[in-house]
Design a protein around this motif. Structure first.
Motif, PDB file in Angstrom:
ATOM      1  N   VAL A   1      51.919  27.836  -0.793  1.00  0.00           N
ATOM      2  CA  VAL A   1      52.488  27.128   0.004  1.00  0.00           C
ATOM      3  C   VAL A   1      53.209  25.473   0.554  1.00  0.00           C
ATOM      4  O   VAL A   1      52.106  25.250   1.204  1.00  0.00           O
ATOM      5  CB  VAL A   1      53.274  28.218   1.677  1.00  0.00           C
ATOM      6  CG1 VAL A   1      53.756  27.533   2.068  1.00  0.00           C
ATOM      7  CG2 VAL A   1      52.796  30.136   1.253  1.00  0.00           C
ATOM      8  N   PRO A   2      53.674  24.873   0.041  1.00  0.00           N
ATOM      9  CA  PRO A   2      54.425  23.459   0.238  1.00  0.00           C
ATOM     10  C   PRO A   2      54.344  23.363   1.869  1.00  0.00           C
ATOM     11  O   PRO A   2      55.552  24.480   2.263  1.00  0.00           O
ATOM     12  CB  PRO A   2      54.804  23.457  -0.457  1.00  0.00           C
ATOM     13  CG  PRO A   2      55.614  24.501  -1.079  1.00  0.00           C
ATOM     14  CD  PRO A   2      54.551  25.559  -0.804  1.00  0.00           C
ATOM     15  N   ILE A   3      53.892  22.862   2.622  1.00  0.00           N
ATOM     16  CA  ILE A   3      54.040  21.997   3.333  1.00  0.00           C
ATOM     17  C   ILE A   3      54.546  20.566   3.737  1.00  0.00           C
ATOM     18  O   ILE A   3      54.060  19.707   3.477  1.00  0.00           O
ATOM     19  CB  ILE A   3      53.187  22.468   4.608  1.00  0.00           C
ATOM     20  CG1 ILE A   3      52.801  23.845   4.988  1.00  0.00           C
ATOM     21  CG2 ILE A   3      53.423  21.578   5.975  1.00  0.00           C
ATOM     22  CD1 ILE A   3      51.098  24.449   5.491  1.00  0.00           C
ATOM     23  N   LEU A   4      55.267  20.549   4.304  1.00  0.00           N
ATOM     24  CA  LEU A   4      56.159  19.102   4.701  1.00  0.00           C
ATOM     25  C   LEU A   4      56.551  19.022   6.573  1.00  0.00           C
ATOM     26  O   LEU A   4      57.100  20.024   6.640  1.00  0.00           O
ATOM     27  CB  LEU A   4      57.713  18.746   3.744  1.00  0.00           C
ATOM     28  CG  LEU A   4      57.609  19.439   2.723  1.00  0.00           C
ATOM     29  CD1 LEU A   4      59.097  18.356   2.282  1.00  0.00           C
ATOM     30  CD2 LEU A   4      56.721  17.923   2.373  1.00  0.00           C
ATOM     31  N   GLY A   5      55.963  17.989   6.622  1.00  0.00           N
ATOM     32  CA  GLY A   5      56.183  17.168   7.870  1.00  0.00           C
ATOM     33  C   GLY A   5      57.182  16.518   7.478  1.00  0.00           C
ATOM     34  O   GLY A   5      56.584  14.963   7.190  1.00  0.00           O
ATOM     35  N   VAL A   6      58.177  16.106   8.446  1.00  0.00           N
ATOM     36  CA  VAL A   6      59.150  15.271   7.851  1.00  0.00           C
ATOM     37  C   VAL A   6      59.671  14.051   9.780  1.00  0.00           C
ATOM     38  O   VAL A   6      59.991  15.127  10.333  1.00  0.00           O
ATOM     39  CB  VAL A   6      61.288  16.095   7.833  1.00  0.00           C
ATOM     40  CG1 VAL A   6      61.896  15.147   7.709  1.00  0.00           C
ATOM     41  CG2 VAL A   6      60.485  17.001   6.998  1.00  0.00           C
ATOM     42  N   PRO A   7      59.834  13.268   9.664  1.00  0.00           N
ATOM     43  CA  PRO A   7      59.832  12.588  10.244  1.00  0.00           C
ATOM     44  C   PRO A   7      60.869  12.030  10.519  1.00  0.00           C
ATOM     45  O   PRO A   7      62.204  12.865  10.140  1.00  0.00           O
ATOM     46  CB  PRO A   7      58.686  11.246   9.937  1.00  0.00           C
ATOM     47  CG  PRO A   7      59.055  10.927   8.398  1.00  0.00           C
ATOM     48  CD  PRO A   7      59.221  12.129   8.091  1.00  0.00           C
ATOM     49  N   GLY A   8      61.509  11.742  12.060  1.00  0.00           N
ATOM     50  CA  GLY A   8      63.085  11.956  12.540  1.00  0.00           C
ATOM     51  C   GLY A   8      63.881  11.007  11.909  1.00  0.00           C
ATOM     52  O   GLY A   8      64.858  11.486  12.072  1.00  0.00           O
ATOM     53  N   ALA A   9      63.230  10.198  11.121  1.00  0.00           N
ATOM     54  CA  ALA A   9      65.137   9.225   9.733  1.00  0.00           C
ATOM     55  C   ALA A   9      65.408  10.422   8.916  1.00  0.00           C
ATOM     56  O   ALA A   9      66.486  10.153   8.631  1.00  0.00           O
ATOM     57  CB  ALA A   9      63.821   8.435   9.069  1.00  0.00           C
ATOM     58  N   ALA A  10      64.898  11.570   9.298  1.00  0.00           N
ATOM     59  CA  ALA A  10      65.672  12.599   8.363  1.00  0.00           C
ATOM     60  C   ALA A  10      66.755  12.684   8.853  1.00  0.00           C
ATOM     61  O   ALA A  10      67.819  13.219   8.496  1.00  0.00           O
ATOM     62  CB  ALA A  10      65.160  13.397   7.761  1.00  0.00           C
ATOM     63  N   ILE A  11      67.228  12.204  10.241  1.00  0.00           N
ATOM     64  CA  ILE A  11      68.322  13.065  11.241  1.00  0.00           C
ATOM     65  C   ILE A  11      68.751  12.209  11.069  1.00  0.00           C
ATOM     66  O   ILE A  11      70.563  12.470  11.207  1.00  0.00           O
ATOM     67  CB  ILE A  11      67.511  13.443  13.063  1.00  0.00           C
ATOM     68  CG1 ILE A  11      66.405  14.546  13.220  1.00  0.00           C
ATOM     69  CG2 ILE A  11      68.720  13.066  13.511  1.00  0.00           C
ATOM     70  CD1 ILE A  11      66.337  14.901  14.423  1.00  0.00           C
ATOM     71  N   ASN A  12      68.539  11.369  11.414  1.00  0.00           N
ATOM     72  CA  ASN A  12      70.385   9.800  11.339  1.00  0.00           C
ATOM     73  C   ASN A  12      69.703   9.088   9.634  1.00  0.00           C
ATOM     74  O   ASN A  12      71.744   8.942   9.487  1.00  0.00           O
ATOM     75  CB  ASN A  12      69.283   8.236  11.983  1.00  0.00           C
ATOM     76  CG  ASN A  12      68.431   9.509  13.357  1.00  0.00           C
ATOM     77  OD1 ASN A  12      69.733   9.554  14.254  1.00  0.00           O
ATOM     78  ND2 ASN A  12      68.310   9.134  13.922  1.00  0.00           N
TER      79      ASN A  12
END
Length: 338
Positions: free
Chosen positions: A278-289
């Motif tokens: 199972v791949p897991i990504l932790g996505v920082p807040g830049a993806a929102i903006n």
């Protein structure tokens, strides 16, 4: 080949395509196999052809079209197809959406063989149906067959090119942050992740908003896994602040963290991990903006079923700086190449 003046070529068979360029047109004015007619002579002279070539069999030599067909045959690609030769080259076109892969070391070896040339899209390139993936041809009209034989031998035990179609994934999303959990601010990540997942064969089976509590984050992830999730996406709590708990929660799940942090911006603090398959990504807040971040770069490979290595992610540094264009052209840009 035997060269003859066009005035003496009537009735003879042309042994190569003749290309013309005029008023925005570039293409084959005459195709290989065409029998020269009297009315063709002015047209040939108008495009600068005073002579044409007639094929004469020579042992050990191969014509450009036959060479292109042989080059295509040595590099079959499931999910794509080769065109018939035109102007001496064949094109590889995608029949499916997916991740295009190139064995770059093998490609360099083949392009180092005499007259052979193969041009491709970059390795790890996301492609749509109908995309041009590769072009193959020799430089002269004929070449020694030994060059083709050498390339065929190199490709006998290796795949030069591949197209990995996107696979269906069931997504569990965990959004962390006390400010979001308590309703002090509105979550902005859910609409972003839903929009991006529409580009892939993805089913979001659940989105959970968690307080900054380690046990709550871990339990939310476990619940998604129990419900069939085969891809987990975390956002929030991805920095190095002591009270940012998401990386700790991912470790507590038992996942193997490949990296927390990549040499690329935006998305520097991206986390990549695996819990078994199972791949897991932790996505920082830049993806929102921002329209394109490391989130967008990594998604195609995950849906293509490939597994990241630390070495691959280190290579993100070369091309890892987004140019922040006013209009985003990703993936037709320098960002995210690896």
């Amino acid at each position: 080949m035997r060269k003859v003046a066009v005035e003496e070529a009537v009735g003879l068979e042309l042994c190569h395509d003749i290309t013309a360029m005029r008023d925005g047109f570039k293409g084959a004015e005459f195709k290989r196999g065409h029998i020269i007619q009297e009315e063709d002579i002015p047209r040939l002279l108008d495009i600068g052809k005073k002579t044409i070539f007639v094929w004469e069999e020579h042992a050990g030599e191969i014509h450009e079209e036959d060479a292109a067909r042989r080059m295509a045959a040595m590099a079959p690609v499931e999910g794509a197809y080769y065109t018939e030769p035109s102007e001496g080259k064949v094109l590889l076109l995608a029949k499916e959406r997916g991740m295009f892969r190139v064995n770059t070391s093998l490609l360099n070896q083949i392009n180092g063989i005499g007259d052979l040339t193969i041009a491709t899209l970059p390795d790890h390139y996301p492609v749509e149906v109908g995309a041009r993936l590769a072009s193959m041809r020799i430089v002269p009209l004929v070449t020694k067959e030994t060059q083709i034989l050498e390339a065929e031998a190199l490709c006998k035990e290796k795949n030069l090119l591949a197209l990995y179609p996107y696979q269906s994934k069931k997504i569990g999303v965990i959004i962390t942050g006390s400010e979001v959990y308590t309703g002090r601010i509105q979550d902005k990540f859910e609409p972003v992740v839903r929009a991006k997942m529409k580009q892939y064969p993805a089913e979001i089976i659940g989105i959970t908003i968690c307080d900054d509590k380690l046990d709550m984050i871990v339990e939310a992830a476990k619940t998604h896994l129990e419900n069939g999730a085969d891809f987990l996406i975390f956002t929030g709590g991805m920095s190095v602040d002591p009270d940012d708990l998401t990386p700790t929660a991912i470790r507590q799940l038992g996942a193997e963290i490949v990296t927390h942090g990549v040499p690329a911006q935006p998305g520097n603090m991206t986390l990549v991990a695996y819990l078994g398959e199972v791949p897991i990504l932790g996505v920082p807040g830049a993806a929102i903006n921002l329209p394109t971040t490391m989130f967008d770069v990594l998604l195609p490979q995950i849906f293509a079923g490939e597994r990241f290595t630390k070495e691959q992610l280190i290579r993100l540094g070369d091309g890892g700086l987004c140019q922040m264009c006013k209009t985003c052209h990703y993936p037709n840009c320098t960002f995210g190449g690896y």
